[in-house]
Write an enzyme that holds these catalytic residues in place. Structure first.
Site, PDB file in Angstrom:
ATOM      1  N   GLU A   1       2.355 -15.821  20.413  1.00  0.00           N
ATOM      2  CA  GLU A   1       1.669 -16.426  21.341  1.00  0.00           C
ATOM      3  C   GLU A   1       1.956 -15.802  22.793  1.00  0.00           C
ATOM      4  OE1 GLU A   1       2.403 -20.842  20.502  1.00  0.00           O
ATOM      5  OE2 GLU A   1       1.595 -20.463  18.684  1.00  0.00           O
TER       6      GLU A   1
ATOM      7  N   GLU B   1       3.657 -31.395  11.266  1.00  0.00           N
ATOM      8  CA  GLU B   1       4.433 -30.577  12.123  1.00  0.00           C
ATOM      9  C   GLU B   1       5.727 -30.531  11.442  1.00  0.00           C
ATOM     10  OE1 GLU B   1       4.072 -28.717  15.281  1.00  0.00           O
ATOM     11  OE2 GLU B   1       5.794 -27.900  13.984  1.00  0.00           O
TER      12      GLU B   1
ATOM     13  N   HIS C   1      -0.939 -23.981  12.187  1.00  0.00           N
ATOM     14  CA  HIS C   1      -0.432 -23.364  13.301  1.00  0.00           C
ATOM     15  C   HIS C   1       0.695 -22.684  13.478  1.00  0.00           C
ATOM     16  CE1 HIS C   1      -3.304 -25.280  16.806  1.00  0.00           C
ATOM     17  NE2 HIS C   1      -4.209 -25.263  15.734  1.00  0.00           N
TER      18      HIS C   1
ATOM     19  N   GLU D   1      -4.074 -20.869  14.121  1.00  0.00           N
ATOM     20  CA  GLU D   1      -3.855 -20.613  15.533  1.00  0.00           C
ATOM     21  C   GLU D   1      -3.448 -19.199  15.509  1.00  0.00           C
ATOM     22  OE1 GLU D   1      -0.517 -21.958  17.169  1.00  0.00           O
ATOM     23  OE2 GLU D   1      -1.292 -22.852  18.954  1.00  0.00           O
TER      24      GLU D   1
ATOM     25  N   GLU E   1      -3.744 -24.819  24.484  1.00  0.00           N
ATOM     26  CA  GLU E   1      -2.501 -25.722  24.966  1.00  0.00           C
ATOM     27  C   GLU E   1      -1.538 -24.907  25.969  1.00  0.00           C
ATOM     28  OE1 GLU E   1      -0.048 -25.914  21.427  1.00  0.00           O
ATOM     29  OE2 GLU E   1       0.229 -23.731  20.994  1.00  0.00           O
TER      30      GLU E   1
END
Ligand code: NOJ
Ligand code: CA
Length: 681
Positions: free
Chosen positions: A178, A382, A460, A479, A485
């Site tokens: 990311e 999560e 993700h 992701e 986000e």
């Protein structure tokens, strides 16, 4: 068949050793791969008679035996060819052609002592759009357990180091995949993730990646001497790179090659190098569109944890389900529904319970409610990177979800790079990378386990995609790059060029759950120095066509869509499963134009977006069916639009078109165009 399958003797010193080389070409002859053993095994690649990769090493080092490289010579070669077509159950196209030439090169050493006589093979497959090769180490005397301590593979980029441009994100960083992409000469690069895309001074574009990453560590690339990008496998916590046994093969190392940027986008190389579907009937895997209790948390309006702002309540879920049913969405994602979110969830992954909900969320009630409306609850797990905690509960969780009619689960592995927590067989806590061999197995385990319960997985903080959706079609999306986000809270938010780079880099690996469709960009004001999408509204719509995923979210809050129903119509209309897709134009980081044909109607859709510069692109509509007429429903930047202060200036207009029409797409800086071509007859 243009394979020179005879060994050519190169060396002029026959008494000592005979260096050999063998050449294989792509079906159209454009790509040529030369494999040789002078010095040590290596290969080189030409495209259109130009060198793309200079001689680059091949080989492996193991803990238990001497290097498979130095001292190994070509012992035998064999060739094959194949031209076939296969189908994707869902995808950016239905039919995929696999047309390649294959070369298997067996290397052996004649070292003394004889106990060190070993052999291994490198299998090459050369397509018109690139090539793949993999190591195959068969079972053989004296080899059992093998721990890989170094993969010697190199990609030595031909051409001037400073004249080539690359688009890249760093590897082995805390933020996994990311990062914002950097656009630099090769000389600025240290260690990078793949897909790693670059443009040579000649205009040839190449992208280095891997296919079918199973039971092996992810390959990152480390630039050593100038231009030499060496495989740098992500290690286990004990430093070993890959723990395996004789009788293994590596993932495919892939090099996509095209004389322009768009060619990379129309390549099926990665999928072609994956194994066919292993799950049998996958009619239960459903592409579709969803909304969710999600953006409200990222904006801070709601919380994942319990309390007065708790998002995942029964009532709020039912409100989203009403919205989904009214506007034709298939599912509602609900995050923060289960025990474990209270307190510092980032550091307390062991507290997550995947079957127990917060008291104000009634799982049975919301799934019953959804059933009446024809809307599915989308599960959310999560883990905060505490994967042993997840593993222990996985079966019970998936079993419960199946019972509740949940058929899709979004998983999350929020933890810094190198901080995946696992408990080993001796009860010792170990910390792993998201892309090491251990986690490669862990992500796939969740997918194969979920398949038993007819659940699709959207991971993700995933391992990068390497085309495994072909083999496991319930791995529906992931992701693995900066998504929307970051526009809520990222420092900085995604810059205008971000989604003009993604198609040529991250998206070459497979679908991404980017979560497009933010309509209200002014939650902190319309400025360029605050968190917000740095786009126009038309560009948000274009993302649905440009960034392929079989599941697409309408990520914004229901109230923001209800405030702009005309623009929302495009999101309602756009499909997520395609008969065929064509990238029509583009340059990395500058702009891109895609056309895609709906798999379930005769409609076509077009998405175009631009990076930081305004531009006009004229497109021939010759992809349309020449026997049909279409109504083009165009959503474009208004003439006064600009992404900073007037992102909402959107013009919606209709025009009759056919395959002979030319359309000029005018985009303002960080703008876009989204079009539905509705078939009229
Ligand atoms: C990061 C994911 O990308 C995001 O979509 C999710 O909302 C949070 N983790 C919480 O799980
Ligand atoms: Ca994320």
């Amino acid at each position: 068949m243009r394979i020179k399958n005879l060994l050519i003797l190169l060396c002029c010193w026959p008494l000592l050793s005979l260096a050999k080389s063998v050449t294989i070409s792509s079906p159209n002859g454009q790509i040529q791969v030369i494999v040789a053993d002078d010095g040590s095994p290596h290969y080189q690649v030409n495209f259109a008679k130009q060198a793309v990769l200079n001689p680059s090493k091949l080989g492996l080092r193991f803990l238990q035996t001497a290097e498979f490289g130095q001292g190994f010579h070509i012992e035998k070669v064999s060739t094959a060819q194949s031209d076939s077509e296969w189908q994707l159950p869902w995808g950016e196209r239905k039919n995929v052609r696999d047309n390649h030439h294959e070369l298997l090169v067996v290397f052996a050493n004649k070292a003394t002592p004889a106990s060190q006589h070993h052999h291994f093979a490198v299998r090459f497959r050369v397509f018109n759009d690139g090539l793949g090769f993999r190591y195959e180490v068969p079972k053989q005397a004296g080899l059992t357990k093998l721990d890989i301590t170094n993969e010697l593979t190199e990609f030595t980029i031909a051409n001037d180091h400073n004249a080539s441009t690359a688009w890249w994100i760093p590897a082995r960083g805390w933020n996994r995949y990311e990062y914002t992409y950097r656009t630099t000469p090769l000389s600025d690069i240290d260690r990078v993730q793949t897909p790693f895309t670059l443009k040579l001074p000649s205009g040839i574009h190449i992208s280095i990646h891997e296919a079918a990453l199973v039971n092996y560590a992810s390959m990152t690339l480390n630039q050593q001497r100038a231009n030499v990008f060496k495989a740098d496998l992500t290690p286990w916590s004990d430093g070993i790179l890959v723990k395996t046994h004789a009788g293994f093969h590596s993932p495919w190392r892939t090099i996509q090659i095209s004389n322009n940027a768009v060619g990379l986008l129309n390549s099926d190389l990665i999928l072609n190098l994956n194994e066919p579907n292993k799950l049998g009937d996958v009619s239960w895997v459903k592409p579709g569109k969803y909304v969710g209790i999600w953006w409200a948390m990222h904006l801070g309006e709601k919380t994942w944890g319990s309390g007065p702002k708790h998002g995942a309540t029964t009532k709020e879920t039912e409100r989203y389900m009403d919205f989904a049913a009214k506007y034709g969405f298939d599912g509602v994602l609900v995050e923060g529904w289960n025990i474990g979110w209270d307190g510092d969830w980032f550091h307390n992954g062991d507290l997550f319970n995947f079957t127990k909900s917060f008291p104000d969320f009634d799982l049975q009630a919301v799934t019953d409610y959804g059933k009446k409306l024809g809307v599915k609850l989308i599960g959310h797990n999560e883990t905060s990177g505490s994967v042993t905690n997840y593993r222990r509960q996985m079966k019970a969780a998936y079993r419960l979800y199946q019972k509740m009619g949940i058929s899709q689960v979004k998983t999350g592995y929020v933890a810094d790079g190198g901080h995946i927590k696992r408990i080993d067989n001796n009860g010792i806590t170990r910390y792993e990378w998201h892309d090491g061999q251990f986690m490669v197995g862990e992500y796939l385990h969740s997918v194969t386990e979920a398949a038993k319960y007819h659940i699709s997985i959207n991971s993700h903080e995933p391992i990068k995609d390497t085309g495994l959706r072909r083999t496991y079609p319930n791995w529906i999306s992931r992701e693995g790059a900066r998504g929307q986000e970051y526009n809520a809270w990222g420092t900085p938010p995604n810059p205008p060029e971000h989604t003009a780079i993604l198609p040529f880099t991250r998206m070459l690996s497979g679908p991404m759950d980017f979560t497009p469709g933010i309509f209200n960009m002014s939650f902190h004001g319309l400025r360029d120095d605050v968190n917000r999408p740095q786009t126009t509204l038309a560009k948000q719509l274009a993302l649905y066509v440009v960034l392929y995923s079989p599941i697409q979210m309408a990520a914004d809050l229901p109230r923001n869509y209800e405030a702009n129903l005309p623009a929302f119509q495009f999101i309602r209309d756009v499909p997520t499963d395609w008969q065929q897709s064509k990238a029509l134009a583009g340059e990395v980081g500058d702009y891109v134009v895609f056309a895609r044909e709906d798999r379930h109607s005769s409609d076509w859709f077009l998405g175009a977006l631009t990076g930081k510069n305004a531009r006009s692109v004229t497109i021939k509509l010759d992809f349309l069916d020449p026997s049909k007429h279409y109504e083009a429903q165009i959503y474009r930047d208004g003439d006064k639009a600009n992404w900073v202060t007037k992102p909402y200036d959107l013009v919606i207009e209709k025009q009759q078109v056919n395959a002979d029409t030319k359309l000029t797409l005018k985009m303002v800086a960080s703008g876009g165009v989204a079009i539905r071509f509705k078939a009229l007859d």
